[in-house]
Design a protein around this motif. Structure first.
Motif, PDB file in Angstrom:
ATOM      1  N   GLU A   1       6.042  61.169  71.337  1.00 19.17           N
ATOM      2  CA  GLU A   1       7.241  61.916  71.729  1.00 19.17           C
ATOM      3  C   GLU A   1       8.116  62.115  70.499  1.00 19.17           C
ATOM      4  OE1 GLU A   1       9.813  60.451  75.118  1.00 19.17           O
ATOM      5  OE2 GLU A   1      11.232  60.153  73.494  1.00 19.17           O
TER       6      GLU A   1
ATOM      7  N   THR B   1      11.563  65.918  73.707  1.00 22.98           N
ATOM      8  CA  THR B   1      12.642  65.503  74.612  1.00 22.98           C
ATOM      9  C   THR B   1      13.641  66.635  74.838  1.00 22.98           C
ATOM     10  OG1 THR B   1      13.899  64.632  72.758  1.00 22.98           O
ATOM     11  CG2 THR B   1      12.493  63.069  73.929  1.00 22.98           C
ATOM     12  N   SER B   2      14.480  66.442  75.848  1.00 24.03           N
ATOM     13  CA  SER B   2      15.518  67.421  76.160  1.00 24.03           C
ATOM     14  C   SER B   2      16.852  66.675  76.254  1.00 24.03           C
ATOM     15  CB  SER B   2      15.179  68.083  77.496  1.00 24.03           C
ATOM     16  OG  SER B   2      16.225  68.919  77.894  1.00 24.03           O
TER      17      SER B   2
ATOM     18  N   LEU C   1       7.328  67.265  81.544  1.00 24.45           N
ATOM     19  CA  LEU C   1       7.697  65.960  82.083  1.00 24.45           C
ATOM     20  C   LEU C   1       9.044  66.154  82.765  1.00 24.45           C
ATOM     21  CD1 LEU C   1       6.390  63.036  81.887  1.00 24.45           C
ATOM     22  CD2 LEU C   1       8.245  62.512  80.296  1.00 24.45           C
TER      23      LEU C   1
ATOM     24  N   LEU D   1      12.413  64.926  84.579  1.00 25.62           N
ATOM     25  CA  LEU D   1      13.259  63.731  84.518  1.00 25.62           C
ATOM     26  C   LEU D   1      14.667  64.025  85.005  1.00 25.62           C
ATOM     27  CD1 LEU D   1      12.121  63.551  80.947  1.00 25.62           C
ATOM     28  CD2 LEU D   1      11.863  61.480  82.296  1.00 25.62           C
TER      29      LEU D   1
ATOM     30  N   GLY E   1      17.232  62.625  83.425  1.00 22.89           N
ATOM     31  CA  GLY E   1      18.013  62.730  82.187  1.00 22.89           C
ATOM     32  C   GLY E   1      19.074  61.658  82.107  1.00 22.89           C
TER      33      GLY E   1
ATOM     34  N   TYR F   1      18.576  64.339  91.133  1.00 22.87           N
ATOM     35  CA  TYR F   1      17.521  63.375  90.807  1.00 22.87           C
ATOM     36  C   TYR F   1      16.254  64.126  90.413  1.00 22.87           C
ATOM     37  CZ  TYR F   1      20.313  59.762  93.125  1.00 22.87           C
ATOM     38  OH  TYR F   1      21.311  58.892  93.470  1.00 22.87           O
TER      39      TYR F   1
ATOM     40  N   GLU G   1      19.673  51.518  87.177  1.00 20.32           N
ATOM     41  CA  GLU G   1      20.531  51.692  88.356  1.00 20.32           C
ATOM     42  C   GLU G   1      19.864  51.260  89.656  1.00 20.32           C
ATOM     43  OE1 GLU G   1      21.568  55.876  88.275  1.00 20.32           O
ATOM     44  OE2 GLU G   1      21.864  55.678  86.113  1.00 20.32           O
TER      45      GLU G   1
ATOM     46  N   SER H   1      12.605  49.131  95.239  1.00 20.45           N
ATOM     47  CA  SER H   1      13.354  50.338  95.566  1.00 20.45           C
ATOM     48  C   SER H   1      13.041  51.440  94.533  1.00 20.45           C
ATOM     49  CB  SER H   1      14.839  49.982  95.591  1.00 20.45           C
ATOM     50  OG  SER H   1      15.608  51.123  95.542  1.00 20.45           O
TER      51      SER H   1
ATOM     52  N   VAL I   1       4.695  58.253  82.756  1.00 18.64           N
ATOM     53  CA  VAL I   1       4.838  57.706  81.402  1.00 18.64           C
ATOM     54  C   VAL I   1       5.928  56.649  81.472  1.00 18.64           C
ATOM     55  CG1 VAL I   1       5.295  58.184  78.963  1.00 18.64           C
ATOM     56  CG2 VAL I   1       4.263  59.957  80.409  1.00 18.64           C
TER      57      VAL I   1
ATOM     58  N   GLN J   1       8.806  53.808  80.357  1.00 21.84           N
ATOM     59  CA  GLN J   1       9.841  53.445  79.389  1.00 21.84           C
ATOM     60  C   GLN J   1       9.207  52.469  78.391  1.00 21.84           C
ATOM     61  OE1 GLN J   1      12.203  54.003  77.486  1.00 21.84           O
ATOM     62  NE2 GLN J   1      13.765  54.264  79.083  1.00 21.84           N
TER      63      GLN J   1
ATOM     64  N   TYR K   1       6.795  56.332  70.971  1.00 19.08           N
ATOM     65  CA  TYR K   1       8.125  56.901  70.718  1.00 19.08           C
ATOM     66  C   TYR K   1       8.341  56.906  69.211  1.00 19.08           C
ATOM     67  CZ  TYR K   1       8.827  56.277  75.688  1.00 19.08           C
ATOM     68  OH  TYR K   1       8.696  56.357  77.055  1.00 19.08           O
TER      69      TYR K   1
HETATM   70  P1  FAD Z   1      14.943  59.448  88.815  1.00 22.94           P
HETATM   71  O1  FAD Z   1      13.519  59.366  89.162  1.00 22.94           O
HETATM   72  O2  FAD Z   1      15.746  60.529  89.412  1.00 22.94           O
HETATM   73  O3  FAD Z   1      15.587  58.024  89.189  1.00 22.94           O
HETATM   74  C1  FAD Z   1      16.907  57.680  88.762  1.00 22.94           C
HETATM   75  C2  FAD Z   1      17.410  56.477  89.555  1.00 22.94           C
HETATM   76  O4  FAD Z   1      17.741  56.848  90.874  1.00 22.94           O
HETATM   77  C3  FAD Z   1      16.428  55.334  89.706  1.00 22.94           C
HETATM   78  O5  FAD Z   1      17.160  54.150  89.759  1.00 22.94           O
HETATM   79  C4  FAD Z   1      15.748  55.613  91.046  1.00 22.94           C
HETATM   80  O6  FAD Z   1      15.269  54.415  91.636  1.00 22.94           O
HETATM   81  C5  FAD Z   1      16.860  56.249  91.848  1.00 22.94           C
HETATM   82  N1  FAD Z   1      16.483  57.375  92.690  1.00 22.94           N
HETATM   83  C6  FAD Z   1      15.554  58.339  92.461  1.00 22.94           C
HETATM   84  N2  FAD Z   1      15.608  59.291  93.421  1.00 22.94           N
HETATM   85  C7  FAD Z   1      16.616  58.949  94.249  1.00 22.94           C
HETATM   86  C8  FAD Z   1      17.196  59.557  95.422  1.00 22.94           C
HETATM   87  N3  FAD Z   1      16.728  60.717  95.898  1.00 22.94           N
HETATM   88  N4  FAD Z   1      18.231  58.915  96.024  1.00 22.94           N
HETATM   89  C9  FAD Z   1      18.728  57.734  95.550  1.00 22.94           C
HETATM   90  N5  FAD Z   1      18.215  57.114  94.436  1.00 22.94           N
HETATM   91  C10 FAD Z   1      17.181  57.729  93.795  1.00 22.94           C
HETATM   92  N6  FAD Z   1      16.339  61.315  79.144  1.00 22.94           N
HETATM   93  C11 FAD Z   1      16.805  62.478  78.649  1.00 22.94           C
HETATM   94  O7  FAD Z   1      17.995  62.771  78.774  1.00 22.94           O
HETATM   95  N7  FAD Z   1      15.958  63.355  78.020  1.00 22.94           N
HETATM   96  C12 FAD Z   1      14.628  63.095  77.861  1.00 22.94           C
HETATM   97  O8  FAD Z   1      13.915  63.908  77.276  1.00 22.94           O
HETATM   98  C13 FAD Z   1      14.111  61.877  78.370  1.00 22.94           C
HETATM   99  N8  FAD Z   1      12.803  61.563  78.263  1.00 22.94           N
HETATM  100  C14 FAD Z   1      12.322  60.412  78.834  1.00 22.94           C
HETATM  101  C15 FAD Z   1      10.946  60.138  78.790  1.00 22.94           C
HETATM  102  C16 FAD Z   1      10.442  58.969  79.352  1.00 22.94           C
HETATM  103  C17 FAD Z   1       8.969  58.705  79.310  1.00 22.94           C
HETATM  104  C18 FAD Z   1      11.319  58.051  79.997  1.00 22.94           C
HETATM  105  C19 FAD Z   1      10.789  56.785  80.595  1.00 22.94           C
HETATM  106  C20 FAD Z   1      12.684  58.320  80.053  1.00 22.94           C
HETATM  107  C21 FAD Z   1      13.199  59.487  79.473  1.00 22.94           C
HETATM  108  N9  FAD Z   1      14.556  59.817  79.551  1.00 22.94           N
HETATM  109  C22 FAD Z   1      15.023  60.992  79.028  1.00 22.94           C
HETATM  110  C23 FAD Z   1      15.503  58.897  80.182  1.00 22.94           C
HETATM  111  C24 FAD Z   1      15.653  59.183  81.705  1.00 22.94           C
HETATM  112  O9  FAD Z   1      16.085  60.500  81.919  1.00 22.94           O
HETATM  113  C25 FAD Z   1      16.658  58.191  82.258  1.00 22.94           C
HETATM  114  O10 FAD Z   1      16.096  56.906  82.268  1.00 22.94           O
HETATM  115  C26 FAD Z   1      17.266  58.545  83.617  1.00 22.94           C
HETATM  116  O11 FAD Z   1      18.350  57.647  83.831  1.00 22.94           O
HETATM  117  C27 FAD Z   1      16.307  58.411  84.800  1.00 22.94           C
HETATM  118  O12 FAD Z   1      15.390  59.432  84.824  1.00 22.94           O
HETATM  119  P2  FAD Z   1      14.240  59.490  85.976  1.00 22.94           P
HETATM  120  O13 FAD Z   1      13.585  60.787  85.857  1.00 22.94           O
HETATM  121  O14 FAD Z   1      13.443  58.255  85.925  1.00 22.94           O
HETATM  122  O15 FAD Z   1      15.205  59.484  87.265  1.00 22.94           O
END
Ligand code: FAD
Length: 318
Positions: free
Chosen positions: A19, A50-51, A122, A124, A126, A144, A186, A192, A209, A211, A302
Motif C-alpha cells: 500500500e 490510500t484515500s 478497497l 472503507l 475512512g 459506514y 470503536e 461485535s 485486508v 490492520q 504498509y
Molecule cells: P466499518 O466497517 O464501517 O466499521 C467501523 C466501525 O463501526 C467498527 O467498529 C464496526 O464494528 C462498526 N460498524 C460497522 N458497520 C456498522 C453499522 N452499520 N452500525 C453500527 N456499527 C457499525 N482510512 C482512510 O481514511 N483511508 C484509507 O485509505 C484507509 N485504508 C485502510 C486500509 C486498511 C487495510 C485498513 C485496515 C484500514 C484503512 N483505513 C483507511 C482506516 C479505516 O478507514 C479506519 O480504521 C476506519 O475507522 C474504519 O474503517 P472500516 O472500513 O473498517 O469501517
C-alpha cells in the motif's frame, strides 16, 4: 480481466502486495514512482493506493480572529492509481472511503475509475477528521463501509444516484474490505466487530485486508474467529516494518495495535533510528516467515516511511 480477489484465491506460491499513499499536495508523483521502482522486482500482485479526507485547519487572522480553512492534503487517489496501472502495468486497488465524501462525490470517483478500466477497490469507512474526537459522517455521505458497499453494488446493477438516467450501464467493480485482528477501536468487542465484518462479506466483499499487527498469534486467532463466524473469504495479513524508535508509542496510539514486549524491549534498547529500523526489519521478517510457514500465501505491506525496510524484508522472503 482477473480481479485482485481472483488472483488472491488462485495463488499457488507466496506473493507480495503493498500500500502506498498519494503524494502530499504540492509534491510530484516521483516519490510514488521511487517506491514502486524499489519494490517492483518482487512482482506485486497489486498495489493499493490510500484515500484521504479533507481536514479543517484554523489560522490566526487579523483582529484576534481565526480563519477556518478546509484542505485536502493528499488528493489524487484515482489519478495515482491510473498512472501506476499505465506506467507499470501492475494491477491497482484504489481505496474508496466514506469519511469526508458525499455519495455524489463517491459516485463520480467510481465513474472515473470505471472509465479508466480500474475495477478493483478497497471499500472503507475512512479515518475521522484529525481535529474531531469522534467520527462524523459527511452530510449526504455514507456513514459506514457497509453503506458504501451498497452504493457500489447498486452501480454494479446500473443503479446510479441520479434516477433520471434512461440507460445506465452496469459497472463490474470487485472489492475487498478492512478487518482488525485486535478489534476496531470503536467496536464494543471483537464479536461485535466480526458481526459487521460478516455483513460486509455477505454484501459482496471478496477478501479482507487486516490492520497492521506485530503479534502473529493475534492474526491466527482472528482468522479462527472469522471462520467460526462463517467468514470464509481470504484474510490478507497487513505488515509494517517499524523504522523509527518513536513508533513504539506512536503506532499503538494511531492504529490501536499492541507491540509484544520482546519487540518493545529490543526497540527501547536501540541507540538510534538506524538501529530501530534494523530491529524492525528483523521482526517483520520473522513475522512474514511464520505466516508463510502457516499457510498464508499473500503478505500485504504498509510502505509509508518504510519502503527500504519493506524491500529488505522482501529480499529475504521472496
Ligand atoms: P466499518 O466497517 O464501517 O466499521 C467501523 C466501525 O463501526 C467498527 O467498529 C464496526 O464494528 C462498526 N460498524 C460497522 N458497520 C456498522 C453499522 N452499520 N452500525 C453500527 N456499527 C457499525 N482510512 C482512510 O481514511 N483511508 C484509507 O485509505 C484507509 N485504508 C485502510 C486500509 C486498511 C487495510 C485498513 C485496515 C484500514 C484503512 N483505513 C483507511 C482506516 C479505516 O478507514 C479506519 O480504521 C476506519 O475507522 C474504519 O474503517 P472500516 O472500513 O473498517 O469501517
Amino acid at each position: 480481466m482477473t480481479t485482485a480477489a481472483q488472483s488472491i484465491r488462485e495463488l499457488k506460491a507466496p506473493a507480495f502486495s503493498f500500500e502506498l499513499l498519494p503524494p502530499l499536495k504540492g509534491n510530484s508523483i516521483s516519490r510514488v514512482y521511487r517506491t514502486i521502482d524499489a519494490l517492483k522486482d518482487f512482482k506485486p500482485l497489486f498495489v493499493n493506493i490510500t484515500s484521504h479526507r479533507d481536514e479543517v485547519v484554523f489560522r490566526s487572522a487579523d483582529g484576534g480572529l481565526y480563519e477556518r480553512k478546509v484542505t485536502r492534503k493528499r488528493p489524487g487517489t484515482v489519478a495515482v492509481a491510473a498512472s501506476i496501472k499505465h506506467r507499470y502495468g501492475i494491477p491497482v486497488v484504489p481505496h474508496i472511503i466514506c469519511s469526508g465524501f458525499t455519495r455524489s462525490e463517491t459516485e463520480y470517483a467510481l465513474i472515473d475509475l470505471n472509465f479508466l478500466g480500474i475495477h478493483d477497490v478497497l471499500l472503507l469507512r475512512g479515518d475521522k477528521a484529525q481535529r474531531d474526537r469522534f467520527y462524523e459522517p459527511a452530510e449526504a455521505g455514507n456513514a459506514y463501509a457497509i453503506e458504501l458497499i451498497e452504493q457500489v453494488n447498486n452501480l454494479n446493477k446500473g443503479v446510479f444516484l441520479d434516477d433520471t438516467l434512461a440507460e445506465a450501464f452496469e459497472t463490474p467493480f470487485s472489492f475487498g474490505v478492512a478487518g482488525y485482528p485486535e478489534k476496531h477501536e470503536e467496536a464494543p468487542n471483537l464479536d461485535s466487530d466480526l458481526f459487521w465484518l460478516k455483513k460486509k462479506v455477505d454484501a459482496g466483499a471478496e477478501y479482507v485486508v487486516t490492520q497492521m499487527f506485530f503479534d502473529n498469534s493475534k492474526y491466527f486467532a482472528f482468522v479462527e474467529k472469522c471462520r467460526a463466524a462463517g467468514i470464509t473469504v481470504p484474510i490478507v495479513p497487513g505488515l509494517k516494518p517499524i523504522t523509527l524508535q518513536n513508533q513504539l508509542t506512536v503506532l499503538p496510539k494511531i492504529f490501536h495495535t499492541d507491540i509484544p514486549e520482546d519487540f518493545a524491549r529490543a526497540l527501547r534498547t536501540c541507540k538510534n533510528d538506524e538501529e530501530a529500523a534494523r530491529v524492525g526489519v528483523e521482526w517483520t521478517t520473522m513475522q512474514a516467515r511464520d505466516l508463510l510457514d502457516n499457510g498464508v500465501k499473500l503478505l500485504h505491506f504498509y510502505t509509508m516511511m518504510a519502503t527500504q525496510s519493506v524491500r529488505k524484508v522482501a529480499e529475504q522472503i521472496y
